[in-house]
Design an enzyme around this catalytic site. Structure first.
Site, PDB file in Angstrom:
ATOM      1  N   HIS A 242      -2.124  -3.685   9.177  1.00 35.47           N
ATOM      2  CA  HIS A 242      -2.909  -2.951   8.163  1.00 35.47           C
ATOM      3  C   HIS A 242      -4.366  -2.999   8.613  1.00 35.47           C
ATOM      4  O   HIS A 242      -4.990  -4.065   8.615  1.00 35.47           O
ATOM      5  CB  HIS A 242      -2.695  -3.631   6.801  1.00 35.47           C
ATOM      6  CG  HIS A 242      -3.521  -3.115   5.671  1.00 35.47           C
ATOM      7  ND1 HIS A 242      -3.375  -1.846   5.160  1.00 35.47           N
ATOM      8  CD2 HIS A 242      -4.485  -3.718   4.924  1.00 35.47           C
ATOM      9  CE1 HIS A 242      -4.215  -1.690   4.139  1.00 35.47           C
ATOM     10  NE2 HIS A 242      -4.905  -2.804   3.991  1.00 35.47           N
TER      11      HIS A 242
ATOM     12  N   GLU B  57       3.845   5.471  11.982  1.00 35.90           N
ATOM     13  CA  GLU B  57       4.582   4.581  11.069  1.00 35.90           C
ATOM     14  C   GLU B  57       5.935   5.164  10.684  1.00 35.90           C
ATOM     15  O   GLU B  57       6.930   4.439  10.577  1.00 35.90           O
ATOM     16  CB  GLU B  57       3.742   4.316   9.814  1.00 35.90           C
ATOM     17  CG  GLU B  57       2.548   3.425  10.086  1.00 35.90           C
ATOM     18  CD  GLU B  57       1.699   3.185   8.848  1.00 35.90           C
ATOM     19  OE1 GLU B  57       1.261   2.041   8.669  1.00 35.90           O
ATOM     20  OE2 GLU B  57       1.475   4.139   8.067  1.00 35.90           O
TER      21      GLU B  57
ATOM     22  N   HIS C 244       2.440   4.632   0.948  1.00 40.86           N
ATOM     23  CA  HIS C 244       2.575   5.318   2.236  1.00 40.86           C
ATOM     24  C   HIS C 244       3.180   6.701   2.040  1.00 40.86           C
ATOM     25  O   HIS C 244       4.120   7.093   2.738  1.00 40.86           O
ATOM     26  CB  HIS C 244       3.409   4.487   3.209  1.00 40.86           C
ATOM     27  CG  HIS C 244       2.611   3.439   3.940  1.00 40.86           C
ATOM     28  ND1 HIS C 244       2.130   2.318   3.322  1.00 40.86           N
ATOM     29  CD2 HIS C 244       2.180   3.371   5.228  1.00 40.86           C
ATOM     30  CE1 HIS C 244       1.444   1.594   4.204  1.00 40.86           C
ATOM     31  NE2 HIS C 244       1.463   2.206   5.366  1.00 40.86           N
TER      32      HIS C 244
ATOM     33  N   HIS D 296      -2.206   7.060   8.859  1.00 42.55           N
ATOM     34  CA  HIS D 296      -1.591   6.432   7.683  1.00 42.55           C
ATOM     35  C   HIS D 296      -0.438   7.272   7.115  1.00 42.55           C
ATOM     36  O   HIS D 296      -0.673   8.370   6.608  1.00 42.55           O
ATOM     37  CB  HIS D 296      -2.657   6.199   6.614  1.00 42.55           C
ATOM     38  CG  HIS D 296      -2.113   5.612   5.350  1.00 42.55           C
ATOM     39  ND1 HIS D 296      -1.661   4.315   5.275  1.00 42.55           N
ATOM     40  CD2 HIS D 296      -1.907   6.147   4.135  1.00 42.55           C
ATOM     41  CE1 HIS D 296      -1.214   4.090   4.064  1.00 42.55           C
ATOM     42  NE2 HIS D 296      -1.343   5.177   3.342  1.00 42.55           N
TER      43      HIS D 296
ATOM     44  N   GLU E 175       0.849  -1.196   0.000  1.00 40.58           N
ATOM     45  CA  GLU E 175       0.000   0.000   0.000  1.00 40.58           C
ATOM     46  C   GLU E 175       0.881   1.241   0.000  1.00 40.58           C
ATOM     47  O   GLU E 175       1.848   1.321   0.775  1.00 40.58           O
ATOM     48  CB  GLU E 175      -0.856  -0.021   1.278  1.00 40.58           C
ATOM     49  CG  GLU E 175      -1.856   1.095   1.402  1.00 40.58           C
ATOM     50  CD  GLU E 175      -2.568   1.045   2.760  1.00 40.58           C
ATOM     51  OE1 GLU E 175      -1.922   0.758   3.776  1.00 40.58           O
ATOM     52  OE2 GLU E 175      -3.791   1.295   2.773  1.00 40.58           O
TER      53      GLU E 175
HETATM   54 ZN    ZN Z   1       0.443   1.579   7.058  1.00 42.18          ZN
HETATM   55 MN    MN Z   2      -2.273   0.128   5.743  1.00 40.22          MN
END
Ligand code: ZN
Ligand code: MN
Length: 261
Positions: free
Chosen positions: A121, A183, A37, A178, A35
């Site tokens: 996730h 992260e 980022h 996100h 995905e």
């Molecule tokens: Zn993520």
């Molecule tokens: Mn994710």
């Protein structure tokens, strides 16, 4: 040969069998996604982070880590930016459910009775629940009733005191994290070579109406793909997160699986 590895797939099968037969050693299965980022991080953040938490927890609690799921359920606009970004590569829900169900049943066939899904996730959540429900049901049909599965997402172990240290200006919720401080801080500590913080796009937190529409409206997502800014991310915040989440996961494993301390 790394004899003391916690990664199950790095073991020859007899060594693996010796660990799992009897069912006392928990197997941790990291679950991620491919995905986007944002502009500053790679697309396998959701794989790298739960795999590292699983590795640390398994090393401390005496478990094994299964190969991670590198694809996950579709990115949702309000928690992952949306599934329309180039690069984001997702499974249909039924595919993920069936794949995870199969893997859980395989580990049980080897003798494992304690499994922990370590999710990285958010969008995987209900599909994990469904996969485990179906796996346990099918195992019951085979007369196997002594399997226990834990499910966790690592960010749920961040306590209020840590949130204050991580977000001194106020915390807006995990859903818009996100590509943000959480992260990015973890990646800065664990994989600084994969982060280019100077490329992170600083923007106000994403806001959405209290409903969804399909097809998704790409213009609702900040153009960068992140849902909040990563500008306050630091490796020191990564340490806070690594510490509080690993401690929480280890304690949960010991409690639920009655592991020696
Ligand atoms: Zn993520
Ligand atoms: Mn994710």
């Amino acid at each position: 040969m790394p004899k003391d590895t916690v990664f199950a797939a790095e073991l020859p099968w007899p060594a693996y069998q010796a660990r799992v037969e009897g069912g006392d050693v928990p197997i941790l299965i990291p679950l991620g996604s491919m995905e986007q980022h944002g502009h500053h991080m790679p697309m396998h953040v959701d794989v790298l982070l739960p795999t590292e938490f699983a590795r640390r927890a398994a090393a401390e609690a005496g478990g094994l880590v299964a190969p991670p799921f590198t694809y996950g359920y579709k990115s949702h606009q309000k928690s992952g930016g949306g599934n329309f970004f180039p690069g984001t590569t997702s499974l249909d829900g039924a595919t993920l459910v069936n794949a995870l169900k199969d893997v859980v049943k395989e580990f049980v066939r080897h003798g494992t009775r304690k499994l922990c899904i370590v999710n990285g996730h958010f969008e995987n959540s209900w599909f994990i629940t469904e996969a485990i429900d179906l796996a346990l049901r099918e195992l019951r049909w085979d007369g196997i009733t002594d399997v226990k599965v834990m499910v966790l997402s690592y960010w749920d172990f961040v306590d209020k005191a840590s949130i204050k240290r991580l977000y001194p200006d106020g915390f807006l919720g995990w859903d818009i994290e996100h590509g943000g401080v959480l992260e990015t801080s973890l990646m800065l500590r664990l994989h600084p070579d994969l982060v280019s913080l100077q490329d992170a796009v600083d923007h106000p937190p994403a806001t959405f109406p209290p409903y969804d529409v399909y097809p998704a409206r790409p213009e609702w997502t900040p153009a960068s793909g992140t849902l909040s800014s990563a500008k306050d991310a630091t490796p020191e915040k990564g340490d806070i997160l690594l510490d509080v989440c690993t401690r929480g996961i280890v304690a949960a494993l010991r409690t639920e699986f009655e592991l020696p301390t």
